[in-house]
Structure formats: C-alpha cells, structure tokens
Motif scaffolding. Structure first.
Motif, PDB file in Angstrom:
ATOM      1  N   LEU A  88      50.515  45.126  34.876  1.00 53.47           N
ATOM      2  CA  LEU A  88      50.378  44.278  36.059  1.00 53.47           C
ATOM      3  C   LEU A  88      48.961  44.344  36.628  1.00 53.47           C
ATOM      4  O   LEU A  88      48.460  43.345  37.163  1.00 53.47           O
ATOM      5  N   THR A  89      48.310  45.485  36.510  1.00 50.43           N
ATOM      6  CA  THR A  89      46.922  45.585  36.982  1.00 50.43           C
ATOM      7  C   THR A  89      46.001  44.734  36.125  1.00 50.43           C
ATOM      8  O   THR A  89      45.090  44.069  36.642  1.00 50.43           O
ATOM      9  N   VAL A  90      46.229  44.740  34.820  1.00 50.60           N
ATOM     10  CA  VAL A  90      45.436  43.887  33.931  1.00 50.60           C
ATOM     11  C   VAL A  90      45.698  42.410  34.230  1.00 50.60           C
ATOM     12  O   VAL A  90      44.767  41.586  34.240  1.00 50.60           O
ATOM     13  N   VAL A  91      46.957  42.066  34.503  1.00 50.77           N
ATOM     14  CA  VAL A  91      47.277  40.682  34.885  1.00 50.77           C
ATOM     15  C   VAL A  91      46.540  40.304  36.167  1.00 50.77           C
ATOM     16  O   VAL A  91      45.987  39.198  36.285  1.00 50.77           O
ATOM     17  N   GLY A  92      46.514  41.227  37.132  1.00 44.67           N
ATOM     18  CA  GLY A  92      45.783  40.958  38.367  1.00 44.67           C
ATOM     19  C   GLY A  92      44.299  40.734  38.118  1.00 44.67           C
ATOM     20  O   GLY A  92      43.688  39.839  38.716  1.00 44.67           O
ATOM     21  N   ALA A  93      43.714  41.523  37.234  1.00 47.19           N
ATOM     22  CA  ALA A  93      42.297  41.341  36.902  1.00 47.19           C
ATOM     23  C   ALA A  93      42.057  39.992  36.240  1.00 47.19           C
ATOM     24  O   ALA A  93      41.048  39.318  36.504  1.00 47.19           O
ATOM     25  N   ALA A  94      42.985  39.569  35.368  1.00 43.01           N
ATOM     26  CA  ALA A  94      42.854  38.262  34.722  1.00 43.01           C
ATOM     27  C   ALA A  94      42.967  37.133  35.743  1.00 43.01           C
ATOM     28  O   ALA A  94      42.251  36.123  35.654  1.00 43.01           O
ATOM     29  N   LEU A  95      43.859  37.295  36.719  1.00 42.28           N
ATOM     30  CA  LEU A  95      43.975  36.286  37.773  1.00 42.28           C
ATOM     31  C   LEU A  95      42.694  36.208  38.598  1.00 42.28           C
ATOM     32  O   LEU A  95      42.248  35.117  38.974  1.00 42.28           O
ATOM     33  N   MET A  96      42.111  37.351  38.894  1.00 40.29           N
ATOM     34  CA  MET A  96      40.847  37.355  39.630  1.00 40.29           C
ATOM     35  C   MET A  96      39.775  36.587  38.875  1.00 40.29           C
ATOM     36  O   MET A  96      39.073  35.725  39.443  1.00 40.29           O
ATOM     37  N   ALA A  97      39.641  36.883  37.592  1.00 41.18           N
ATOM     38  CA  ALA A  97      38.592  36.242  36.797  1.00 41.18           C
ATOM     39  C   ALA A  97      38.850  34.749  36.640  1.00 41.18           C
ATOM     40  O   ALA A  97      37.941  33.931  36.818  1.00 41.18           O
ATOM     41  N   GLY A  98      40.091  34.384  36.309  1.00 47.01           N
ATOM     42  CA  GLY A  98      40.393  32.984  36.048  1.00 47.01           C
ATOM     43  C   GLY A  98      40.361  32.121  37.297  1.00 47.01           C
ATOM     44  O   GLY A  98      39.676  31.093  37.347  1.00 47.01           O
ATOM     45  N   LEU A  99      41.101  32.534  38.325  1.00 51.99           N
ATOM     46  CA  LEU A  99      41.131  31.742  39.556  1.00 51.99           C
ATOM     47  C   LEU A  99      39.801  31.823  40.296  1.00 51.99           C
ATOM     48  O   LEU A  99      39.397  30.860  40.949  1.00 51.99           O
ATOM     49  N   GLY A 100      39.130  32.963  40.203  1.00 53.42           N
ATOM     50  CA  GLY A 100      37.803  33.066  40.804  1.00 53.42           C
ATOM     51  C   GLY A 100      36.823  32.110  40.162  1.00 53.42           C
ATOM     52  O   GLY A 100      35.978  31.512  40.839  1.00 53.42           O
ATOM     53  N   HIS A 101      36.941  31.929  38.855  1.00 53.58           N
ATOM     54  CA  HIS A 101      36.074  30.968  38.155  1.00 53.58           C
ATOM     55  C   HIS A 101      36.360  29.543  38.609  1.00 53.58           C
ATOM     56  O   HIS A 101      35.434  28.737  38.800  1.00 53.58           O
ATOM     57  N   LEU A 102      37.642  29.228  38.804  1.00 51.11           N
ATOM     58  CA  LEU A 102      37.989  27.893  39.291  1.00 51.11           C
ATOM     59  C   LEU A 102      37.409  27.641  40.683  1.00 51.11           C
ATOM     60  O   LEU A 102      36.975  26.534  40.997  1.00 51.11           O
TER      61      LEU A 102
END
Length: 224
Positions: A88-102
């Motif tokens: 879940l922490t890795v998923v959170g990091a992926a959400l940060m990177a992906g949505l942050g890029h958007l």
C-alpha cells in the motif's frame, strides 16, 4: 600548425542528494531545477520507506499474532502484515507520482519531487521501530473470551490500541504524508514558477494517498 582544441563545455550539474531536503527544501529544489530530469532518480527512497512501514505495522500487530498463531502460522501472519503495508505504501508513492504529474505537468517532475520527499520518513520510521522494540509493553490479556478466532483477534487489536505508544505510532503514520505534501508544493512551485500548477500537483494526489494510508491502518483505526 595544429588546430586548437575547442574549449571543453561546462560539466553537467550534479543532482542533489535527497538528504539535502532535510537541511533546506528550497535550496534542494533550486539545485535540482537545472539538472536533467530522471524520473527514477529518487525511486529507492519510497521502497525503503515502504519496507520500514511494513516492519512498523508488523511490530504493532506482534501481540495479536502472538496470541492467535504459533510457529509457521505466526511467521506467515507477520509476513502478510508487513507485505500488505509495503504494497500500500508503494501504491501511495505511485499515486503521488502519477497524479502529481497530471497536476503539475512535465515541468513539475513529480516522480523526482515526491520521491525526494520520502527522505523524511525513514528516520521517523526507524525511531518508531526502535521504540516499539525497546519500550516496555503493557500486560496483554492472557485469555480473551471469544467465540471465534476473529473475535479473539479483534479483542487483541483493541488491547493494542489502548497502549499509548501504539496510538502515537498510528497517528504519526497518518500524519507523515502531510509533511511530504508540504515539501512537494514547495518543489513544484520552484520548478514550475506557477502557483496554480504547484497547487494542483499537491492536491490531486492528497486525498487518494490519505485514503490508501487509512486503508492500511484500518484494523487499528477501527479499534481506536
């Protein structure tokens, strides 16, 4: 006559170490701005933070596992608890990177910005893990009247959450991402020079990441 050699160009700027965020986020992102983008530059930090988060969650539930499982079953329970939080922490990091890029756009360099913000977590997680290992634990209930293993587990989780150190640990795990988002906003603003894009890059992943964090702590939060 020998042809003169061309003057060598200036060397490429050196990317700053992620630890420099702790000394001064503004100086860190100013140094990062002229460095060529590299999305995975700070990718190991989220992995390290995820591993430590898994260790902390397993330590929090150690009394529960000890009261409800033995031998190989207990080891498997510890592994499942740790891996679930890691995932879940890795998923959170992926959400940060992906949505942050958007939100912040390519100039915001969200994978690098959010990856670097994970540097604040390992020192906190190591301190919490040390406290959970060394701090005197209360006397856990030896026998809990329960009609099923699930009820026994729930009763033990409630007992764990009556321990002040467990409550402090859960609270810090919930609040830690807010520090990352504050740092990320500063980074986006420096890299994009656009307050609107910096705000979008920060707010778009905020609630999804908080939801994933709360999901990982749901059994403990429900027993608060």
């Amino acid at each position: 006559m020998a042809r003169p050699r061309p003057a060598p160009g200036s060397p490429p700027p050196t990317p700053p170490l992620a630890a420099e965020v702790l000394r001064g986020p503004t100086a860190f992102f100013e140094r990062l701005r002229p460095v060529p983008p590299l999305p995975w530059r700070y990718a190991l930090l989220p992995v390290l933070a995820a591993l430590l988060a898994g260790v902390i969650y397993a330590l929090l539930l150690r009394p529960v596992v000890g009261a409800t499982a033995q031998g190989a079953g207990a080891l498997a329970a510890h592994v499942v608890n740790a891996f679930g939080t890691f995932f879940l922490t890795v998923v959170g990091a992926a959400l940060m990177a992906g949505l942050g890029h958007l939100g912040a756009g390519r100039a915001g360099r969200a994978p690098e910005v959010y990856g670097a913000t994970f540097v604040v977590l390992p020192p906190l997680y190591l301190a919490l893990a040390a406290l959970l290992l060394m701090w005197p634990q209360p006397d856990w209930p030896a026998g809990v009247q329960a009609s099923s293993v699930l009820e026994h587990q729930q009763a033990m989780v409630q007992a764990v959450m009556r321990w002040p150190l467990a409550r402090v640990t859960v609270l810090l795990l919930l609040l830690a991402p807010f520090t990352q988002f504050v740092l990320a906003y500063r980074g986006f603003f420096i890299l994009t020079a656009d307050r609107r894009r910096a705000l979008f890059g920060t707010l778009l992943p905020l609630f999804p990441v908080l939801a994933v964090t709360a999901l990982g702590l749901a059994p403990l939060l429900a027993a608060w």
